[in-house]
Design a protein around this motif. Structure first.
Motif, PDB file in Angstrom:
ATOM      1  N   GLY A  92       4.373 -65.226   7.430  1.00 51.92           N
ATOM      2  CA  GLY A  92       5.686 -64.256   7.425  1.00 51.92           C
ATOM      3  C   GLY A  92       5.524 -63.287   8.310  1.00 51.92           C
ATOM      4  O   GLY A  92       4.479 -62.678   8.501  1.00 51.92           O
ATOM      5  N   SER A  94       6.727 -60.499   7.812  1.00 56.07           N
ATOM      6  CA  SER A  94       6.580 -59.106   7.125  1.00 56.07           C
ATOM      7  C   SER A  94       4.918 -58.982   7.040  1.00 56.07           C
ATOM      8  O   SER A  94       4.826 -57.760   6.916  1.00 56.07           O
ATOM      9  N   LEU A  97       4.310 -56.916  10.062  1.00 52.64           N
ATOM     10  CA  LEU A  97       4.706 -55.673   9.965  1.00 52.64           C
ATOM     11  C   LEU A  97       3.906 -54.760   9.199  1.00 52.64           C
ATOM     12  O   LEU A  97       3.374 -53.462   9.656  1.00 52.64           O
ATOM     13  N   ASN A 166      19.313 -56.503  11.656  1.00 49.04           N
ATOM     14  CA  ASN A 166      19.665 -56.476  10.259  1.00 49.04           C
ATOM     15  C   ASN A 166      19.731 -55.287   9.509  1.00 49.04           C
ATOM     16  O   ASN A 166      18.742 -54.389   9.620  1.00 49.04           O
ATOM     17  N   ASP A 191      11.513 -56.581  16.747  1.00 44.75           N
ATOM     18  CA  ASP A 191      11.497 -57.559  15.791  1.00 44.75           C
ATOM     19  C   ASP A 191      12.765 -58.628  15.886  1.00 44.75           C
ATOM     20  O   ASP A 191      13.885 -58.276  15.741  1.00 44.75           O
ATOM     21  N   SER A 219      11.094 -68.312   9.222  1.00 43.58           N
ATOM     22  CA  SER A 219      12.125 -67.865   7.943  1.00 43.58           C
ATOM     23  C   SER A 219      13.399 -68.408   8.062  1.00 43.58           C
ATOM     24  O   SER A 219      14.176 -68.799   7.001  1.00 43.58           O
ATOM     25  N   ARG A 228       6.301 -69.577   4.989  1.00 41.28           N
ATOM     26  CA  ARG A 228       5.554 -68.336   5.276  1.00 41.28           C
ATOM     27  C   ARG A 228       4.899 -68.533   6.860  1.00 41.28           C
ATOM     28  O   ARG A 228       3.854 -68.707   7.060  1.00 41.28           O
TER      29      ARG A 228
HETATM   30  C1  LIG Z   1      14.751 -57.979  10.463  1.00 42.48           C
HETATM   31  C2  LIG Z   1      13.755 -58.867   9.650  1.00 42.48           C
HETATM   32  N1  LIG Z   1      12.296 -58.839   9.947  1.00 42.48           N
HETATM   33  C3  LIG Z   1      11.272 -59.426   9.011  1.00 42.48           C
HETATM   34  C4  LIG Z   1      11.832 -60.228   8.028  1.00 42.48           C
HETATM   35  C5  LIG Z   1      10.608 -60.950   7.147  1.00 42.48           C
HETATM   36  O1  LIG Z   1      10.626 -62.335   7.649  1.00 42.48           O
HETATM   37  P1  LIG Z   1       9.619 -63.254   7.191  1.00 42.48           P
HETATM   38  O2  LIG Z   1       8.376 -62.241   6.214  1.00 42.48           O
HETATM   39  O3  LIG Z   1      10.117 -64.206   6.274  1.00 42.48           O
HETATM   40  O4  LIG Z   1       8.982 -63.755   8.269  1.00 42.48           O
HETATM   41  C6  LIG Z   1      13.387 -60.271   7.647  1.00 42.48           C
HETATM   42  C7  LIG Z   1      13.507 -61.027   6.551  1.00 42.48           C
HETATM   43  O5  LIG Z   1      14.567 -60.820   5.832  1.00 42.48           O
HETATM   44  C8  LIG Z   1      14.252 -59.726   8.357  1.00 42.48           C
HETATM   45  O6  LIG Z   1      15.323 -59.309   8.293  1.00 42.48           O
END
Ligand SMILES: Cc1ncc(COP(=O)(O)O)c(C=O)c1O
Length: 372
Positions: A92, A94, A97, A166, A191, A219, A228
């Motif tokens: 994923g 995240s 990040l 988001n 992102d 995702s 993921r």
């Molecule tokens: C802006 C943004 N970045 C990253 C993610 C993480 O996504 P994932 O870890 O599922 O790839 C999300 C999930 O809601 C998101 O809204």
């Protein structure tokens, strides 16, 4: 009952970890019969060919997955017109990040994010003991380039923004990101989790700016949140260093197989994306008729200001009683908003019918009015 040994163990936690309470073991999962519109998943089935690949991969369950996600990175590089060393793959986006926060931030450092933004970043900064600078969007969610160049973010280790953003669903022109990356000497983390629902993307800027790192995920637009799969695209030197600090076998072999298969079946999602954009428009119009004020969205969700009288948490609870889950963001100055993900037509019908019933009951009952 006091347990001296446990207290001793817990006192050995780092100062940062000690600030966070244990997650209660009884946290209930969402009701199985709820319409889940709170985390921006994409409820459509995977293309059959992708599904078959996953089943075939399962037969190799006893093997470790491929080291360094080699084939997945190669497939992504081919699909997006990059070289393999410009691609990192994550469990994923995240995970990626988290990797960036660990790689760049030491206690006392600062990181800047356009706010309101993806709130998970706040926790990641806190875990590093870093200062989290929340930079407000400009008028109509525009990018305040001057402020990012000359204000406090100029000393941040990196500047993060999501496009589409988001929870607002808003989109800034790629030319603005081009300008920011050109004029800033900071790393710009862009992102693009929701970019497949938007009119443009910034991939073409990757070879132009060595200080730009783009994150993507499967995702949202590729209906694979539970599998993921995420990617980071950037300069080979930066990507190579991030790969070097990544967890061993960070992804599993089903995610590898599904990721590679999705990359070669992206065209199969055209209908899915068309449907979501159509339902997004229909839901926006219907919510406006109910008195909500909806921000035009370029993602697979809508941020809506609730009609005056009740706040977002009240609407969330009322919808939950009708078996519909939506998200709220009271910590982001959005107390009077709900965010609703766009799902199937049947899911959106259920949401709109619940919202309609609640609006109707508000007209007939004299419910206590909360302050805005
Ligand atoms: C802006 C943004 N970045 C990253 C993610 C993480 O996504 P994932 O870890 O599922 O790839 C999300 C999930 O809601 C998101 O809204």
């Amino acid at each position: 009952m006091s347990d001296a040994k446990l207290q001793g163990v817990l006192s050995a936690l780092s100062q940062t970890a000690r600030q966070l309470d244990a997650v209660p073991s009884s946290q209930a999962g969402p009701d199985a019969d709820c319409v889940k519109l709170d985390t921006n998943e994409n409820p459509f089935p995977l293309p059959i060919a992708v599904m078959r690949t996953a089943l075939t991969a399962l037969k190799r369950h006893y093997l470790y997955p491929e080291d360094d996600n080699f084939s997945l990175r190669e497939a992504a590089a081919n699909a997006y017109g990059l070289s393999q060393d410009q691609v990192i793959a994550g469990n994923g986006s995240s995970e990626l990040l988290g990797l960036l926060y660990r790689a760049f931030l030491a206690p006392g450092d600062s990181v800047a994010m356009m706010s309101p933004g993806f709130s998970f970043n706040r926790k990641l900064a806190m875990l590093q003991g870093a200062r989290f600078l929340e930079i407000g969007w400009g008028k109509a969610y525009s990018l305040p380039i001057e402020q990012l160049l000359l204000g406090p973010p100029k000393d941040a280790k990196f500047i993060l923004l999501a496009n589409p953003n988001n929870p607002s669903g808003t989109f800034v022109p790629v030319a603005d990101i081009d300008k920011l990356a050109a004029q800033s000497d900071r790393l710009i983390v862009l992102d693009e989790a929701y970019v497949d629902f938007a009119p443009d993307d910034a991939l073409r800027l990757i070879n132009r700016h060595s200080n730009l790192l783009i994150l993507r995920t499967f995702s949202k637009s590729y209906a694979a949140a539970g599998i993921r799969v995420g990617f980071g695209f950037g300069h080979p030197e930066l990507i190579g260093r991030l790969r070097n600090i990544q967890n061993l076998f960070n992804m599993n072999l089903i995610a590898h197989a599904v990721g590679i298969s999705i990359l070669s079946h992206r065209a199969a999602y055209a209908e899915n994306h068309k449907h979501i954009k159509h339902e997004r428009q229909r839901t926006m119009v219907a919510l406006s008729e109910l008195g909500f004020s909806v921000i035009p969205s370029y993602a697979n969700f809508l941020l809506a200001r609730v009609p005056s009288g009740q706040n977002g948490a009240w609407w969330q609870a009322s919808l939950k009683r009708q078996k519909v889950l939506v998200a709220v963001f009271p910590d982001d100055g959005l107390e009077n908003h709900i965010r609703v993900s766009i799902g199937t037509k049947a899911q959106m019908d259920k949401f709109l019918s619940a919202a309609g019933d609640i609006s109707e009951s508000l007209k007939t009952q004299r419910l206590p009015v909360t302050r805005r």
